[in-house]
Design a protein around this motif. Structure first.
Motif, PDB file in Angstrom:
ATOM      1  N   GLU A  99       0.825  -1.206   0.000  1.00 29.55           N
ATOM      2  CA  GLU A  99       0.000   0.000   0.000  1.00 29.55           C
ATOM      3  C   GLU A  99       0.862   1.259   0.000  1.00 29.55           C
ATOM      4  OE1 GLU A  99      -3.208   0.265  -0.524  1.00 29.55           O
ATOM      5  OE2 GLU A  99      -3.352  -1.901  -0.632  1.00 29.55           O
ATOM      6  N   LEU A 100       1.909   1.257   0.797  1.00 29.96           N
ATOM      7  CA  LEU A 100       2.792   2.417   0.838  1.00 29.96           C
ATOM      8  C   LEU A 100       3.477   2.643  -0.508  1.00 29.96           C
ATOM      9  CD1 LEU A 100       4.411   2.032   4.360  1.00 29.96           C
ATOM     10  CD2 LEU A 100       2.859   3.830   3.611  1.00 29.96           C
ATOM     11  N   THR A 101       3.887   1.579  -1.175  1.00 26.72           N
ATOM     12  CA  THR A 101       4.538   1.696  -2.477  1.00 26.72           C
ATOM     13  C   THR A 101       3.563   2.239  -3.519  1.00 26.72           C
ATOM     14  OG1 THR A 101       5.996  -0.136  -1.919  1.00 26.72           O
ATOM     15  CG2 THR A 101       5.809   0.431  -4.245  1.00 26.72           C
ATOM     16  N   THR A 102       2.339   1.740  -3.509  1.00 25.38           N
ATOM     17  CA  THR A 102       1.323   2.212  -4.457  1.00 25.38           C
ATOM     18  C   THR A 102       1.039   3.692  -4.259  1.00 25.38           C
ATOM     19  OG1 THR A 102       0.307   0.018  -4.439  1.00 25.38           O
ATOM     20  CG2 THR A 102      -1.022   1.824  -5.297  1.00 25.38           C
ATOM     21  N   ILE A 103       0.855   4.102  -3.025  1.00 26.87           N
ATOM     22  CA  ILE A 103       0.588   5.508  -2.722  1.00 26.87           C
ATOM     23  C   ILE A 103       1.785   6.368  -3.105  1.00 26.87           C
ATOM     24  CG2 ILE A 103       0.236   7.133  -0.815  1.00 26.87           C
ATOM     25  CD1 ILE A 103      -1.466   4.916   0.517  1.00 26.87           C
ATOM     26  N   HIS A 104       2.979   5.884  -2.823  1.00 26.82           N
ATOM     27  CA  HIS A 104       4.202   6.621  -3.137  1.00 26.82           C
ATOM     28  C   HIS A 104       4.310   6.878  -4.642  1.00 26.82           C
ATOM     29  CE1 HIS A 104       8.397   7.827  -3.129  1.00 26.82           C
ATOM     30  NE2 HIS A 104       8.686   6.823  -3.944  1.00 26.82           N
ATOM     31  N   LYS A 105       4.078   5.845  -5.443  1.00 27.82           N
ATOM     32  CA  LYS A 105       4.178   5.990  -6.899  1.00 27.82           C
ATOM     33  C   LYS A 105       3.144   6.975  -7.437  1.00 27.82           C
ATOM     34  CE  LYS A 105       6.222   1.531  -7.982  1.00 27.82           C
ATOM     35  NZ  LYS A 105       6.011   0.213  -8.596  1.00 27.82           N
ATOM     36  N   LYS A 106       1.902   6.875  -6.956  1.00 34.89           N
ATOM     37  CA  LYS A 106       0.856   7.770  -7.457  1.00 34.89           C
ATOM     38  C   LYS A 106       1.131   9.219  -7.082  1.00 34.89           C
ATOM     39  CE  LYS A 106      -2.897   4.508  -7.854  1.00 34.89           C
ATOM     40  NZ  LYS A 106      -4.285   4.209  -7.532  1.00 34.89           N
ATOM     41  N   THR A 107       1.516   9.455  -5.852  1.00 37.25           N
ATOM     42  CA  THR A 107       1.774  10.842  -5.449  1.00 37.25           C
ATOM     43  C   THR A 107       3.007  11.394  -6.149  1.00 37.25           C
ATOM     44  OG1 THR A 107       2.964  10.074  -3.478  1.00 37.25           O
ATOM     45  CG2 THR A 107       0.655  10.668  -3.194  1.00 37.25           C
TER      46      THR A 107
END
Length: 144
Positions: A14-22
């Motif tokens: 989840e942290l990786t997904t959020i990091h990439k999108k932001t």
């Protein structure tokens, strides 16, 4: 009681997904800002009757480059993983429940944002796009 490894993996995902999108959102905004500055400099050089080949090359490079998100720093998460080897059983249960809650919260926030964008497409649009779509809806077109 769930084990630590699946919670750790879910949280990291989840942290990786959020990091990439932001990262991509912020990088796109920064790219637009840099392009605007270069366009302004180009206009100033044209007014001074100076060649703009260097700026044209720089603008072309900006359009051609695609940015890749840097890797996510998970040292804090790893430190938390190392601390989770408690011998105290109640404290371990609390830590695992906290990790589970964090993972669930992040996944829920991501899904909420995706649904919000899907069902309210004008929410993330800039003013120019809103005007263009509104004009198109009533059969008009916005001049360039």
């Amino acid at each position: 009681m769930t084990s630590f490894k699946p919670l750790y993996e879910a949280l990291q995902k989840e942290l990786t997904t959020i990091h990439k999108k932001t990262f991509h959102v912020h990088a796109a905004k920064e790219l637009e800002r840099k392009k605007a500055v270069l366009q302004y400099k180009k206009i100033q050089l044209i007014k001074q009757r100076v060649p703009t080949t260097d700026l044209d090359k720089e603008i072309a490079e900006m359009n051609a480059n695609s940015l890749e998100a840097p890797p996510l720093d998970t040292t804090t998460l790893r430190n938390l993983a190392e601390e989770s080897t408690y011998t105290n059983e109640p404290l371990l249960k609390v830590k695992l429940q906290q990790l589970s809650n964090m993972s669930t919260f992040l996944r829920s926030q991501r899904e909420y944002t995706e649904l919000l964008e899907r069902y309210n497409p004008g929410l993330t649009m800039d003013q120019e796009d809103k005007v263009r779509r509104t004009a198109n809806r009533v059969g008009l077109s916005v001049p360039k």
